[in-house]
Design an enzyme around this catalytic site. Structure first.
Site: not given
Length: 165
Positions: A127, A129
């Protein structure tokens, strides 16, 4: 919050992180590294142009480390890695460190592409990234061995042309 270069005086903090099994399993690295070995590696790589290591600080507290490794100046890409100490998670440090290290890679080192490997089960990291613009480029089946079993990993990447300042 700030990012600064890793110094030899930071090695006890890095040593503490490197000896935490739950942390190192997310990095697909073997835990339990000696401080002497870490100091040797620090000295060995001090002038190495293929990596940059930064400490994430908030006031007087060291909260994590972010690294740019496998820097390739021909193909202009590198891997980004991050560890935020568990007691500092969910406080925005990972996002901050990612933004600063990404900016450094693209704006200072003139990289074309940043990439990383992430455990397919690490939804929190995925999430973060994705929120930084990284996209899943592929699935690596049984790529890493950790905690007694092989784990799948995504390779995620961000191109400089897709980087939003």
């Amino acid at each position: 919050m700030k990012l600064r270069a890793l110094e030899i005086t930071d090695l006890p903090f890095v040593h503490e992180l490197n000896n935490e099994y739950s942390i190192m399993s997310y990095w697909f690295e073997e835990p339990y590294e000696s401080l002497t070995e870490l100091q040797y590696l620090f000295d060995k790589h001090l002038l190495d142009e293929s990596e940059r290591r930064f400490i994430v600080e908030d006031e007087d507290s060291i909260v994590g480390i972010v690294e740019l490794v496998e820097i390739n100046y021909i193909h202009r890409n590198c891997e980004i890695q991050i560890i935020i100490k568990p007691e500092f998670s969910s406080k925005g440090y990972a996002k901050f460190a990612f933004e600063k290290a990404t900016s450094y890679a693209f704006d200072i080192l003139n990289m074309h592409k940043l990439y990383l490997y992430v455990d397919t089960d690490n939804e929190k990291a995925i999430h973060i990234y994705k929120s930084q613009g990284f996209k899943i480029e592929g699935l690596l089946i049984e790529q890493f061995y950790t905690n007694g079993k092989y784990k799948d990993a995504y390779i995620m990447a961000l191109l400089k042309s897709e980087y939003i300042l």
